[in-house]
Design a protein around this motif. Structure first.
Motif, PDB file in Angstrom:
ATOM      1  N   MET A 149     -49.904 -13.848 -67.868  1.00 32.82           N
ATOM      2  CA  MET A 149     -50.252 -12.681 -68.667  1.00 32.82           C
ATOM      3  C   MET A 149     -50.978 -11.567 -67.734  1.00 32.82           C
ATOM      4  O   MET A 149     -50.980 -10.387 -67.927  1.00 32.82           O
ATOM      5  CB  MET A 149     -51.351 -13.246 -69.735  1.00 32.82           C
ATOM      6  CG  MET A 149     -50.373 -14.092 -70.788  1.00 32.82           C
ATOM      7  SD  MET A 149     -51.599 -14.500 -72.536  1.00 32.82           S
ATOM      8  CE  MET A 149     -52.511 -15.392 -71.587  1.00 32.82           C
ATOM      9  N   LYS A 150     -51.756 -12.042 -67.002  1.00 28.54           N
ATOM     10  CA  LYS A 150     -52.708 -11.388 -65.802  1.00 28.54           C
ATOM     11  C   LYS A 150     -51.656 -10.369 -65.282  1.00 28.54           C
ATOM     12  O   LYS A 150     -51.699  -9.071 -64.804  1.00 28.54           O
ATOM     13  CB  LYS A 150     -53.605 -12.053 -65.190  1.00 28.54           C
ATOM     14  CG  LYS A 150     -54.565 -11.185 -64.173  1.00 28.54           C
ATOM     15  CD  LYS A 150     -55.327 -12.018 -63.170  1.00 28.54           C
ATOM     16  CE  LYS A 150     -55.896 -11.352 -62.261  1.00 28.54           C
ATOM     17  NZ  LYS A 150     -56.670 -12.165 -61.379  1.00 28.54           N
ATOM     18  N   ASN A 151     -50.608 -11.193 -64.614  1.00 24.77           N
ATOM     19  CA  ASN A 151     -49.650 -10.307 -63.825  1.00 24.77           C
ATOM     20  C   ASN A 151     -48.784  -9.497 -64.607  1.00 24.77           C
ATOM     21  O   ASN A 151     -48.168  -8.325 -64.005  1.00 24.77           O
ATOM     22  CB  ASN A 151     -48.740 -11.095 -63.216  1.00 24.77           C
ATOM     23  CG  ASN A 151     -49.408 -12.090 -62.050  1.00 24.77           C
ATOM     24  OD1 ASN A 151     -50.442 -11.683 -61.561  1.00 24.77           O
ATOM     25  ND2 ASN A 151     -48.842 -13.412 -61.707  1.00 24.77           N
ATOM     26  N   LEU A 152     -48.712  -9.472 -65.964  1.00 23.49           N
ATOM     27  CA  LEU A 152     -48.000  -8.511 -66.920  1.00 23.49           C
ATOM     28  C   LEU A 152     -48.868  -7.293 -66.964  1.00 23.49           C
ATOM     29  O   LEU A 152     -48.481  -6.576 -67.884  1.00 23.49           O
ATOM     30  CB  LEU A 152     -47.518  -9.175 -68.066  1.00 23.49           C
ATOM     31  CG  LEU A 152     -46.376 -10.274 -67.945  1.00 23.49           C
ATOM     32  CD1 LEU A 152     -46.163 -10.765 -69.507  1.00 23.49           C
ATOM     33  CD2 LEU A 152     -45.190  -9.489 -67.508  1.00 23.49           C
ATOM     34  N   GLY A 153     -50.355  -7.396 -66.622  1.00 22.74           N
ATOM     35  CA  GLY A 153     -51.153  -6.413 -67.111  1.00 22.74           C
ATOM     36  C   GLY A 153     -52.107  -6.432 -68.443  1.00 22.74           C
ATOM     37  O   GLY A 153     -52.883  -5.613 -68.829  1.00 22.74           O
ATOM     38  N   ILE A 154     -51.750  -7.744 -68.859  1.00 21.90           N
ATOM     39  CA  ILE A 154     -52.328  -7.911 -70.405  1.00 21.90           C
ATOM     40  C   ILE A 154     -53.728  -8.618 -69.686  1.00 21.90           C
ATOM     41  O   ILE A 154     -54.076  -9.502 -69.067  1.00 21.90           O
ATOM     42  CB  ILE A 154     -51.649  -9.169 -70.917  1.00 21.90           C
ATOM     43  CG1 ILE A 154     -50.156  -8.711 -71.526  1.00 21.90           C
ATOM     44  CG2 ILE A 154     -52.479  -9.668 -72.113  1.00 21.90           C
ATOM     45  CD1 ILE A 154     -49.300  -9.663 -71.825  1.00 21.90           C
ATOM     46  N   LYS A 155     -54.823  -8.139 -70.676  1.00 20.89           N
ATOM     47  CA  LYS A 155     -56.219  -8.641 -70.195  1.00 20.89           C
ATOM     48  C   LYS A 155     -56.798  -9.943 -70.692  1.00 20.89           C
ATOM     49  O   LYS A 155     -56.482 -10.262 -71.831  1.00 20.89           O
ATOM     50  CB  LYS A 155     -57.379  -7.419 -70.913  1.00 20.89           C
ATOM     51  CG  LYS A 155     -58.797  -7.665 -70.421  1.00 20.89           C
ATOM     52  CD  LYS A 155     -59.640  -6.581 -71.009  1.00 20.89           C
ATOM     53  CE  LYS A 155     -60.873  -6.834 -70.442  1.00 20.89           C
ATOM     54  NZ  LYS A 155     -61.964  -5.790 -71.224  1.00 20.89           N
ATOM     55  N   ILE A 156     -57.098 -10.737 -69.773  1.00 22.36           N
ATOM     56  CA  ILE A 156     -57.394 -11.917 -69.986  1.00 22.36           C
ATOM     57  C   ILE A 156     -58.802 -12.075 -69.469  1.00 22.36           C
ATOM     58  O   ILE A 156     -59.487 -11.192 -68.997  1.00 22.36           O
ATOM     59  CB  ILE A 156     -56.740 -13.410 -69.341  1.00 22.36           C
ATOM     60  CG1 ILE A 156     -56.908 -13.041 -67.608  1.00 22.36           C
ATOM     61  CG2 ILE A 156     -55.425 -13.221 -69.642  1.00 22.36           C
ATOM     62  CD1 ILE A 156     -56.547 -14.091 -67.028  1.00 22.36           C
ATOM     63  N   ASN A 157     -59.867 -13.112 -69.980  1.00 24.96           N
ATOM     64  CA  ASN A 157     -61.043 -13.188 -69.593  1.00 24.96           C
ATOM     65  C   ASN A 157     -61.038 -13.990 -68.352  1.00 24.96           C
ATOM     66  O   ASN A 157     -60.994 -15.360 -68.340  1.00 24.96           O
ATOM     67  CB  ASN A 157     -61.942 -13.711 -70.450  1.00 24.96           C
ATOM     68  CG  ASN A 157     -63.255 -13.821 -69.840  1.00 24.96           C
ATOM     69  OD1 ASN A 157     -63.702 -14.438 -69.174  1.00 24.96           O
ATOM     70  ND2 ASN A 157     -64.374 -12.813 -70.581  1.00 24.96           N
ATOM     71  N   GLU A 158     -61.151 -13.613 -67.045  1.00 24.14           N
ATOM     72  CA  GLU A 158     -60.833 -14.498 -65.851  1.00 24.14           C
ATOM     73  C   GLU A 158     -62.058 -15.432 -65.531  1.00 24.14           C
ATOM     74  O   GLU A 158     -62.073 -16.328 -64.391  1.00 24.14           O
ATOM     75  CB  GLU A 158     -60.916 -13.228 -64.806  1.00 24.14           C
ATOM     76  CG  GLU A 158     -59.519 -12.761 -64.648  1.00 24.14           C
ATOM     77  CD  GLU A 158     -59.504 -11.522 -63.578  1.00 24.14           C
ATOM     78  OE1 GLU A 158     -59.396 -12.148 -62.482  1.00 24.14           O
ATOM     79  OE2 GLU A 158     -59.163 -10.372 -63.664  1.00 24.14           O
ATOM     80  N   LYS A 159     -62.978 -15.700 -66.224  1.00 20.97           N
ATOM     81  CA  LYS A 159     -64.194 -16.473 -66.116  1.00 20.97           C
ATOM     82  C   LYS A 159     -63.834 -17.864 -66.543  1.00 20.97           C
ATOM     83  O   LYS A 159     -64.720 -18.797 -66.814  1.00 20.97           O
ATOM     84  CB  LYS A 159     -65.475 -16.108 -66.560  1.00 20.97           C
ATOM     85  CG  LYS A 159     -65.775 -14.869 -65.891  1.00 20.97           C
ATOM     86  CD  LYS A 159     -67.177 -14.328 -66.646  1.00 20.97           C
ATOM     87  CE  LYS A 159     -67.820 -13.210 -65.990  1.00 20.97           C
ATOM     88  NZ  LYS A 159     -67.733 -13.048 -64.514  1.00 20.97           N
ATOM     89  N   TYR A 160     -62.450 -18.128 -66.951  1.00 24.34           N
ATOM     90  CA  TYR A 160     -61.993 -19.666 -67.228  1.00 24.34           C
ATOM     91  C   TYR A 160     -62.322 -20.606 -66.265  1.00 24.34           C
ATOM     92  O   TYR A 160     -62.183 -19.988 -65.162  1.00 24.34           O
ATOM     93  CB  TYR A 160     -60.718 -19.592 -67.936  1.00 24.34           C
ATOM     94  CG  TYR A 160     -59.474 -19.549 -67.059  1.00 24.34           C
ATOM     95  CD1 TYR A 160     -59.115 -20.309 -66.507  1.00 24.34           C
ATOM     96  CD2 TYR A 160     -59.052 -17.951 -66.839  1.00 24.34           C
ATOM     97  CE1 TYR A 160     -58.045 -20.345 -65.733  1.00 24.34           C
ATOM     98  CE2 TYR A 160     -57.912 -17.966 -65.922  1.00 24.34           C
ATOM     99  CZ  TYR A 160     -57.495 -18.924 -65.355  1.00 24.34           C
ATOM    100  OH  TYR A 160     -56.349 -18.980 -64.172  1.00 24.34           O
TER     101      TYR A 160
END
Length: 686
Positions: free
Chosen positions: A253-264
């Motif tokens: 999802m991150k590579n698609l430009g969809i914002k995720i919370n990266e602190k997982y």
């Protein structure tokens, strides 16, 4: 004006306009990615605004060239009359909760008793916002909808598109279904509340409420002004896309430009899970957004499939809820307030303290016994927490901080509003004013009478009621129906349109169901449910007035205390006088329940589940038809369910019904049932 001048003397052919619009769209989208995704802006805000305004201008002249992924959609579109329902392609289930380290270890034990081999967990933030589902088709954002009941939500696509961190276009033409949490940052929350305060408007209680309210604005331009944000936390159809791990789905999802919370965090032991949770329990205050817990999920999709689901939630995930945040502050004073039933409630006035995302300056002290039990004194340093993260309350006193100047609080012996002597009845914890003419009780009683669960008089807020009382326009409930427009027009902030709308709303309330009037009267111990029971069991208000305790106690779920309270209420002369005034004003006293008395009880005692989208009936219409014929409409399927009424995209409820052998019918069969005259005929067909 600058943009208009730019194109004033330029011959703008359709071909040239299309080319400029395409170029501007690409350029602005590029800068949006740099700003919102990469946090690396390449142009100033002034330059960005110039480009965007130019695109808005050109799209206004050549709307046929507006692209699907145009950044101008972020500023909001046409206001809607109402939201339409949307049936989720993948049910949006809720999570089970855990509250302690022991609960977390028990969750892990249950997992490992089923799964053999290595188990990996993903621990991520539980964002305190509003859950939504978003579907992409052919590379473009197609639908955004609220969670609703998990199966059917509200289509809020136009408002979802105003979230600048959520891409409208992605580089994958397959169907992509994601789930995320819409929120507003603490900084933007403070900005909005500062604006509200400056313009003498209502202050929002917390960021979650503001985000939820903003997402459900019918005018997307208003939603756009709120600077909503969104973290996507699940790729709902990840397995269909060939992915095997939740952590892989995050990166995809991150590579698609969809914002995720990266602190997982990916954790290979339950100890590491607990360490991660403990860290964020201590450090959540450093985040620029609110989280109310941490979510623990199995990383492997195949292991998730092996674990499966309960009726309400997945077995492979749970949510750890943070303990209620506590803060110390000074108790400056204790004020008392008189409620509509005369109960005098003490409230702590505090030195303002930031607690669970909001500034708290008042907290409930419940009653006299609570204050004495905890030895709460004026001037004490006290510990405050939010019950359920919502209602502030004083939970303990810091005795070690006492200096000797603190004052013991005594409940007033006289009502602070009317001066009459207060009483504390035997067996009750509440101190009361028993003067039924007490101004505070009258005000609270009128506020209750016009409220949504009572007479539902739209536009009649607390400030207007206070103004009506202060100006002598009304003295009690029944006076509302004898006001005229000339009296109202002189009040502050009451223009002709507001007065007209209010008068229409008052007039409309005269035709309400009887239960609304009963609830509005404010009979002690009789709430909405009790009012509806009275409506169902009597033909009109006069029959209820004449009823004895013995008559009332025969009603199922109507106890002795409620029955006694109803009889006492209608023995009060002032109450009967008010009721007669309501009668003369034309307020409905008849039970409309009797309009359905000729309907056969075809589904008497049956438990029915509604699921999916029916061809012609709306969900609430089908529910009303079922209930009018005696059915009890329930939310989940079990062995006790009589039948399921299912429409298109019925989801997991249909699947569970089939697995349990519960009868499933469609709308056509249901409409046939309604033609029958007896319950036996229905049972034969079932």
């Amino acid at each position: 004006m600058e943009i208009e001048k730019k194109y004033e003397n330029e011959e703008l052919t359709t071909e040239k306009a299309k080319k400029i619009i395409d170029e501007l769209t690409s350029e602005i989208n590029f800068h949006n990615e740099k700003y919102y995704r990469d946090d690396a802006p390449q142009i100033s805000d002034l330059e960005y605004d110039r480009l965007l305004n130019e695109l808005i201008y050109l799209e206004g002249i050549f709307p046929e060239f507006k692209k699907v992924d145009s950044p101008t959609q972020r500023v909001g579109g046409v206001a809607l009359d109402k939201f339409t329902q949307y049936v989720h392609k993948k049910p949006m289930m809720s999570l089970s909760n855990v509250f302690s380290e022991g609960d977390i270890r028990e969750f892990d034990r249950r997992i490992r008793s089923i799964i053999s081999g290595k188990v990996e967990y993903v621990v991520e933030f539980k964002i305190d916002g509003l859950s939504v589902g978003v579907t992409y088709e052919d590379g473009y954002l197609d639908v955004g909808a609220t969670r609703g009941d998990g199966y059917v939500g509200e289509n809020v696509t136009e408002n979802i598109k105003t979230i600048k961190t959520l891409p409208i276009k992605i580089n994958d033409k397959r169907e992509i279904i994601v789930r995320g949490e819409v929120f507003i940052s603490k900084a933007d929350f403070e900005k909005v509340n500062s604006y509200q305060e400056e313009h003498d408007l209502a202050i929002y209680a917390n960021p979650r409420n503001l985000a939820a309210g903003s997402l459900r604005q019918l005018d997307s331009k208003l939603a756009a002004k709120r600077h909503l944000d969104m973290f996507v936390f699940n790729l709902e159809n990840a397995e269909d896309l060939g992915l095997k791990l939740h952590s892989e789905a995050f990166e995809y999802m991150k590579n698609l430009g969809i914002k995720i919370n990266e602190k997982y965090e990916v954790c290979d032991t339950i100890d590491r899970v607990i360490e991660t949770i403990n860290y964020w329990t201590e450090n959540r205050g450093n985040l620029d957004f609110d989280i109310d817990g941490m979510v623990i999920k199995i990383n492997s999709f195949s292991q998730r499939d092996e674990l499966g689901y309960t009726a309400k939630s997945p077995r492979w995930a749970t949510a750890y809820k943070f303990p209620a945040e506590r803060k110390k502050t000074k108790l400056i004073d204790i004020e008392v307030e008189v409620g509509r039933t005369g109960t005098i409630t003490p409230t702590a006035i505090l030195e303002p303290v930031s607690l669970a995302g909001t500034t708290v300056s008042r907290a409930t002290l419940h009653n006299e016994d609570y204050i004495k039990e905890k030895d709460i004194r004026i001037g004490d340093t006290v510990v405050v927490q939010k019950a359920g993260e919502i209602i502030p309350q004083v939970v303990e006193v810091s005795i070690e901080n006492r200096t000797g100047v603190e004052k013991i609080f005594e409940m007033p012996s006289n009502c602070p509003e009317c001066g009459e002597e207060t009483v504390r009845l035997e067996g009750e914890s509440a101190v009361k004013c028993i003067n039924i003419s007490c101004p505070a009780q009258i005000r609270r009683g009128i506020i209750h009478f016009v409220s949504r669960d009572a007479m539902d008089i739209d536009g009649m807020g607390e400030s207007i009621i206070t103004s009506l009382l202060d100006n002598g326009i009304i003295d009690r409930i029944s006076d509302l129906y004898y006001m005229n427009a000339d009296e109202l027009i002189v009040l502050d902030r009451m223009g002709e349109k507001s007065v007209s709308n209010l008068m229409n709303s008052i007039e409309k309330s005269k035709t309400n169901d009887l239960w609304r009037l009963i609830n509005g009267l404010g009979i002690k111990f009789v709430g909405v449910k009790g009012a509806k029971l009275l409506d169902e069991n009597f033909n009109n208000l006069d029959e209820i007035i004449s009823a004895s305790v013995e008559d009332l106690i025969r009603i199922d779920e109507f106890g002795e205390i409620m029955s006694d309270s109803v009889v006492k209420f209608f023995k009060e002369e002032k109450n009967i006088e008010m009721i007669e005034e309501l009668r003369r004003a034309g307020v409905n006293f008849e039970s409309k329940q009797k309009e359905f008395s000729d309907k056969p009880m075809l589904f008497e005692g049956m438990k029915v589940v509604l699921t999916g989208t029916l061809p012609t009936l709306k969900r609430n219409e089908a529910k009303e038809l079922l209930e009018e014929c005696g059915a009890k409409v329930v939310s989940s399927v079990s062995k006790a369910t009589t039948f399921v009424l299912a429409g298109k995209e019925a989801g997991s409820k249909l699947e569970k019904a089939l697995n349990l052998g519960v009868k499933v019918i469609d709308e056509e069969s249901f409409m046939e049932f309604l033609k029958y005259r007896t319950e036996e005929e229905v049972l034969e067909k079932l």
